[in-house]
Design an enzyme around this catalytic site. Structure first.
Site, PDB file in Angstrom:
ATOM      1  N   GLU A  27      -4.488   8.675  -6.126  1.00 19.12           N
ATOM      2  CA  GLU A  27      -3.100   9.138  -6.091  1.00 19.12           C
ATOM      3  C   GLU A  27      -2.483   8.975  -7.472  1.00 19.12           C
ATOM      4  O   GLU A  27      -2.748   7.979  -8.147  1.00 19.12           O
ATOM      5  CB  GLU A  27      -2.306   8.365  -5.028  1.00 19.12           C
ATOM      6  CG  GLU A  27      -2.800   8.723  -3.635  1.00 19.12           C
ATOM      7  CD  GLU A  27      -1.971   8.160  -2.497  1.00 19.12           C
ATOM      8  OE1 GLU A  27      -1.215   7.199  -2.714  1.00 19.12           O
ATOM      9  OE2 GLU A  27      -2.099   8.686  -1.379  1.00 19.12           O
ATOM     10  N   CYS A  72      -0.970  -3.936  -1.658  1.00 15.07           N
ATOM     11  CA  CYS A  72      -2.436  -3.814  -1.632  1.00 15.07           C
ATOM     12  C   CYS A  72      -3.044  -4.200  -2.968  1.00 15.07           C
ATOM     13  O   CYS A  72      -4.223  -4.516  -3.028  1.00 15.07           O
ATOM     14  CB  CYS A  72      -2.813  -2.391  -1.268  1.00 15.07           C
ATOM     15  SG  CYS A  72      -1.983  -1.213  -2.332  1.00 15.07           S
ATOM     16  N   TRP A 122       4.555   0.213   5.940  1.00 18.45           N
ATOM     17  CA  TRP A 122       5.922  -0.286   5.794  1.00 18.45           C
ATOM     18  C   TRP A 122       6.162  -0.972   4.448  1.00 18.45           C
ATOM     19  O   TRP A 122       7.297  -1.249   4.085  1.00 18.45           O
ATOM     20  CB  TRP A 122       6.227  -1.307   6.908  1.00 18.45           C
ATOM     21  CG  TRP A 122       5.119  -2.331   7.046  1.00 18.45           C
ATOM     22  CD1 TRP A 122       4.075  -2.282   7.927  1.00 18.45           C
ATOM     23  CD2 TRP A 122       4.908  -3.494   6.243  1.00 18.45           C
ATOM     24  NE1 TRP A 122       3.226  -3.343   7.713  1.00 18.45           N
ATOM     25  CE2 TRP A 122       3.713  -4.108   6.687  1.00 18.45           C
ATOM     26  CE3 TRP A 122       5.609  -4.089   5.186  1.00 18.45           C
ATOM     27  CZ2 TRP A 122       3.203  -5.272   6.111  1.00 18.45           C
ATOM     28  CZ3 TRP A 122       5.105  -5.247   4.612  1.00 18.45           C
ATOM     29  CH2 TRP A 122       3.910  -5.821   5.083  1.00 18.45           C
ATOM     30  N   GLY A 137      -2.911   2.243   4.347  1.00 17.91           N
ATOM     31  CA  GLY A 137      -2.768   1.169   5.324  1.00 17.91           C
ATOM     32  C   GLY A 137      -3.993   0.274   5.292  1.00 17.91           C
ATOM     33  O   GLY A 137      -4.717   0.221   4.294  1.00 17.91           O
ATOM     34  N   SER A 138      -4.236  -0.389   6.402  1.00 20.23           N
ATOM     35  CA  SER A 138      -5.328  -1.371   6.417  1.00 20.23           C
ATOM     36  C   SER A 138      -6.689  -0.675   6.529  1.00 20.23           C
ATOM     37  O   SER A 138      -6.799   0.443   7.028  1.00 20.23           O
ATOM     38  CB  SER A 138      -5.138  -2.306   7.606  1.00 20.23           C
ATOM     39  OG  SER A 138      -5.220  -1.560   8.801  1.00 20.23           O
TER      40      SER A 138
HETATM   41  P1  NAP Z   1      -1.784  -0.796   9.229  1.00 21.32           P
HETATM   42  O1  NAP Z   1      -1.665  -1.655  10.395  1.00 21.32           O
HETATM   43  O2  NAP Z   1      -3.065  -0.109   8.960  1.00 21.32           O
HETATM   44  O3  NAP Z   1      -0.588   0.271   9.354  1.00 21.32           O
HETATM   45  C1  NAP Z   1      -0.431   1.314   8.431  1.00 21.32           C
HETATM   46  C2  NAP Z   1       0.075   2.541   9.165  1.00 21.32           C
HETATM   47  O4  NAP Z   1      -0.864   2.936  10.150  1.00 21.32           O
HETATM   48  C3  NAP Z   1       1.387   2.309   9.905  1.00 21.32           C
HETATM   49  O5  NAP Z   1       2.148   3.490   9.836  1.00 21.32           O
HETATM   50  C4  NAP Z   1       0.927   2.070  11.335  1.00 21.32           C
HETATM   51  O6  NAP Z   1       1.923   2.374  12.257  1.00 21.32           O
HETATM   52  C5  NAP Z   1      -0.216   3.047  11.418  1.00 21.32           C
HETATM   53  N1  NAP Z   1      -1.197   2.766  12.457  1.00 21.32           N
HETATM   54  C6  NAP Z   1      -1.603   1.566  12.943  1.00 21.32           C
HETATM   55  N2  NAP Z   1      -2.540   1.741  13.892  1.00 21.32           N
HETATM   56  C7  NAP Z   1      -2.743   3.075  14.015  1.00 21.32           C
HETATM   57  C8  NAP Z   1      -3.583   3.899  14.836  1.00 21.32           C
HETATM   58  N3  NAP Z   1      -4.417   3.387  15.719  1.00 21.32           N
HETATM   59  N4  NAP Z   1      -3.516   5.242  14.679  1.00 21.32           N
HETATM   60  C9  NAP Z   1      -2.667   5.791  13.797  1.00 21.32           C
HETATM   61  N5  NAP Z   1      -1.842   5.067  12.999  1.00 21.32           N
HETATM   62  C10 NAP Z   1      -1.890   3.728  13.098  1.00 21.32           C
HETATM   63  O7  NAP Z   1      -1.446  -1.531   7.890  1.00 21.32           O
HETATM   64  P2  NAP Z   1      -0.351  -2.619   7.639  1.00 21.32           P
HETATM   65  O8  NAP Z   1      -0.941  -3.938   7.930  1.00 21.32           O
HETATM   66  O9  NAP Z   1       0.930  -2.275   8.291  1.00 21.32           O
HETATM   67  O10 NAP Z   1      -0.150  -2.385   6.067  1.00 21.32           O
HETATM   68  C11 NAP Z   1      -0.764  -3.166   5.145  1.00 21.32           C
HETATM   69  C12 NAP Z   1      -2.135  -2.659   4.737  1.00 21.32           C
HETATM   70  O11 NAP Z   1      -1.980  -1.463   3.977  1.00 21.32           O
HETATM   71  C13 NAP Z   1      -2.823  -3.640   3.829  1.00 21.32           C
HETATM   72  O12 NAP Z   1      -4.185  -3.755   4.128  1.00 21.32           O
HETATM   73  C14 NAP Z   1      -2.646  -3.026   2.453  1.00 21.32           C
HETATM   74  O13 NAP Z   1      -3.578  -3.444   1.513  1.00 21.32           O
HETATM   75  C15 NAP Z   1      -2.705  -1.583   2.768  1.00 21.32           C
HETATM   76  N6  NAP Z   1      -2.070  -0.799   1.707  1.00 21.32           N
HETATM   77  C16 NAP Z   1      -2.862  -0.117   0.862  1.00 21.32           C
HETATM   78  C17 NAP Z   1      -2.302   0.592  -0.179  1.00 21.32           C
HETATM   79  C18 NAP Z   1      -3.170   1.366  -1.122  1.00 21.32           C
HETATM   80  O14 NAP Z   1      -2.634   2.178  -1.849  1.00 21.32           O
HETATM   81  N7  NAP Z   1      -4.466   1.146  -1.154  1.00 21.32           N
HETATM   82  C19 NAP Z   1      -0.927   0.590  -0.366  1.00 21.32           C
HETATM   83  C20 NAP Z   1      -0.132  -0.136   0.520  1.00 21.32           C
HETATM   84  C21 NAP Z   1      -0.731  -0.825   1.560  1.00 21.32           C
HETATM   85  P3  NAP Z   1       2.872   1.232  12.900  1.00 21.32           P
HETATM   86  O15 NAP Z   1       3.248   0.321  11.784  1.00 21.32           O
HETATM   87  O16 NAP Z   1       4.017   1.985  13.434  1.00 21.32           O
HETATM   88  O17 NAP Z   1       2.038   0.552  13.931  1.00 21.32           O
END
Ligand code: NAP
Length: 485
Positions: A463, A289, A155, A233-234
């Site tokens: 990327e 991130c 998000w 994501g995380s």
């Molecule tokens: P997250 O909980 O891992 O969520 C990311 C995505 O994964 C969302 O679409 C979420 O859906 C989905 N998701 C969650 N649990 C899942 C599961 N069991 N199976 C499939 N999909 C699942 O991450 P966040 O806390 O929202 O986002 C922040 C994290 O992203 C931070 O750690 C950040 O550092 C990282 N990030 C990394 C980058 C990079 O380029 N390295 C860029 C941006 C963010 P829902 O939200 O609908 O639950």
């Protein structure tokens, strides 16, 4: 959805195989600044995700057989439309995600830049010839699209995280399915509307929106028709998804969490370092991130740096991102703000000192005050964890080798930053940091031409840049024999 010039950009259904697909139920999209429900979006699930994968598979031959020029032309249309609608797309993004409008428009331009860049780079998918092992053989290397690409995006960059992946995938000749985070489906659906207007054929770019992350994730990571899975994501969720991809041995790219060190040496330009720290820390309310997570300052300049940083951060305005002059919007949710507050409180109990902010803001339960903490050590919760909020923990250091060791003492390895002027030091530190990206006298490092990605538990793959295209290509070796005279 006030102030949108082109209301057709607001979509409520998943976009599958070139048509808008409603589901039986809906879920709410809320504005994190106000708590208002701004839209109800069709709640797609496993069946719709399977349909999207099938559609992408059916469209693959048609898309991959187009020339790179033809694909570039369509991607260029998409880029142009995104820039033409930058204001509306930015407004939609602010409404569902919260970041200040100027930042949101900046994200649209950043996302679109990947589409523009990869449209051109797709024309440069060169192969190779290699001298053969005997006179009657030739070795030729060609590159081909991997196939159907599935992705899950977060998000915090509802447009750019999709654009970065889809642009490279489509330019390489792959077809694409994305499941955006349930908090921010509207930006993804607006991108689909513009992809359709750009002439991108049915089945090439599909968006499935739904709140069953787990169920939809299982389809995207395990479906035999998906050749490659890419996730942002995380780290915790990334590990789970890598494991799910193992059963069909998919190609995998992971852009995961970070814990970026920001190091200020005695010889640094302190004003530039302050400016870089504010830019890399407080953008998107600290929810990126690559956000600075730990600020290490050398003993001789810590007083000057801390005073100047405090003055700059104290001038940041917190509030609804649609209001003029706002620098810090809401966090994505109350639980996100509470999570940051917990890290701050636990670190204060361990001996850290708050010199600015340090609490939920009166603007609302989702807003966290821009905060600065001193007397921090590398093992305190605020330094050891990814904060994902507008808090700067300042850690004092004495020696170069000491700070490199502290900076690397993390399971993460995404972005890092340092400010120094001595050329020998610049090379030693740049080479010593175990991070995929190093900002040297620079706090904003992402752009379409550069390889974005991490080491260690921050993920794999890149990327953007010429390296980013390789993630969507297979290398095929052709051995041509029987060439005797
Ligand atoms: P997250 O909980 O891992 O969520 C990311 C995505 O994964 C969302 O679409 C979420 O859906 C989905 N998701 C969650 N649990 C899942 C599961 N069991 N199976 C499939 N999909 C699942 O991450 P966040 O806390 O929202 O986002 C922040 C994290 O992203 C931070 O750690 C950040 O550092 C990282 N990030 C990394 C980058 C990079 O380029 N390295 C860029 C941006 C963010 P829902 O939200 O609908 O639950």
């Amino acid at each position: 959805m006030q102030g949108i010039q082109d209301p057709k950009l607001i979509k409520h259904f998943s976009y599958i195989n070139g048509s808008w697909h409603s589901s039986e139920t809906e879920f709410d999209v809320t504005n994190p600044a106000t708590g208002d429900v701004i839209a109800k979006v069709s709640n797609a699930g496993i069946a719709e995700t399977e349909l999207a994968v099938k559609s992408a598979k059916a469209a693959l031959a048609m898309w991959s057989e187009k020339s790179a020029n033809e694909r570039a032309h369509l991607l260029r249309n998409w880029f142009n439309l995104m820039m033409q609608h930058q204001d509306d797309l930015g407004r939609i993004l602010t409404l569902e995600q919260g970041k200040p409008l100027a930042e949101a428009k900046g994200e649209i331009a950043y996302g679109a830049a990947f589409i523009e860049w990869f449209a051109e780079e797709g024309k440069r998918v060169y192969g190779d010839t290699i001298p053969g092992p005997s006179a009657d053989k030739r070795i030729i290397v060609i590159k081909q699209p991997v196939g159907v690409v599935a992705s899950i995006t977060p998000w915090n960059f509802p447009n750019a995280m999709i654009a970065r992946k889809a642009a490279a995938a489509l330019a390489a000749g792959c077809t694409f399915v994305v499941r955006p985070a349930a908090q921010t489906p509207l930006s993804a659906l607006a991108m689909a509307e513009l992809a359709e207007r750009a002439g991108i054929p049915a089945g090439v770019f599909n968006v499935v929106t739904g709140d069953d992350a787990h169920g939809m994730g299982e389809v995207l990571t395990q479906h035999p028709d998906v050749a490659k899975f890419t996730f942002t994501g995380s780290t915790a969720v990334g590990k789970l998804l890598i494991a799910q991809c193992a059963s069909t041995v998919k190609k995998v790219s992971m852009e995961l969490g970070g814990n970026a060190p920001f190091i200020v040496f005695d010889d640094a330009d302190i004003d530039a370092a302050v400016q870089g720290a504010v830019a890399s820390k407080y953008r998107n309310a600290g929810q990126t991130c690559v956000c600075t997570n730990r600020i290490f300052v050398q003993q001789g300049v810590i007083k000057e740096f801390t005073e100047k940083l405090t003055a700059s951060v104290a001038a940041l305005n917190i509030g609804n991102g649609l209001t003029d002059g706002i620098n810090i919007g809401p966090m994505i949710s109350k639980s996100a703000a509470d999570g940051v507050n917990k890290l701050v409180t636990e670190s204060v109990a361990a001996g850290a000192k708050i010199i600015l902010g340090g609490n939920i803001d009166q603007a609302g339960e989702n807003f966290y005050q821009p905060t600065i903490m001193t007397n921090v050590t590398n093992d305190m919760p605020i330094a050891a964890n990814e904060i994902f909020g507008p808090v700067s923990p300042i850690i004092c250091f004495t020696y170069e080798a000491e700070v490199i060791a502290m900076a690397n003492d993390s399971p993460y390895g995404l972005a890092s930053y340092f400010y120094a002027r001595d050329i020998g030091r610049i090379w030693r530190v740049a080479e010593g940091l175990e991070y995929g990206m190093v900002g040297i006298n620079e706090g904003i490092i992402s752009n379409a031409a550069a390889p974005f990605g991490g080491m260690k538990q921050s993920g794999n793959g890149r990327e953007g840049s010429k390296y980013g295209l390789d993630d969507y290509l297979e290398i095929k070796y052709l051995c041509m024999g029987g060439l005797d005279k």
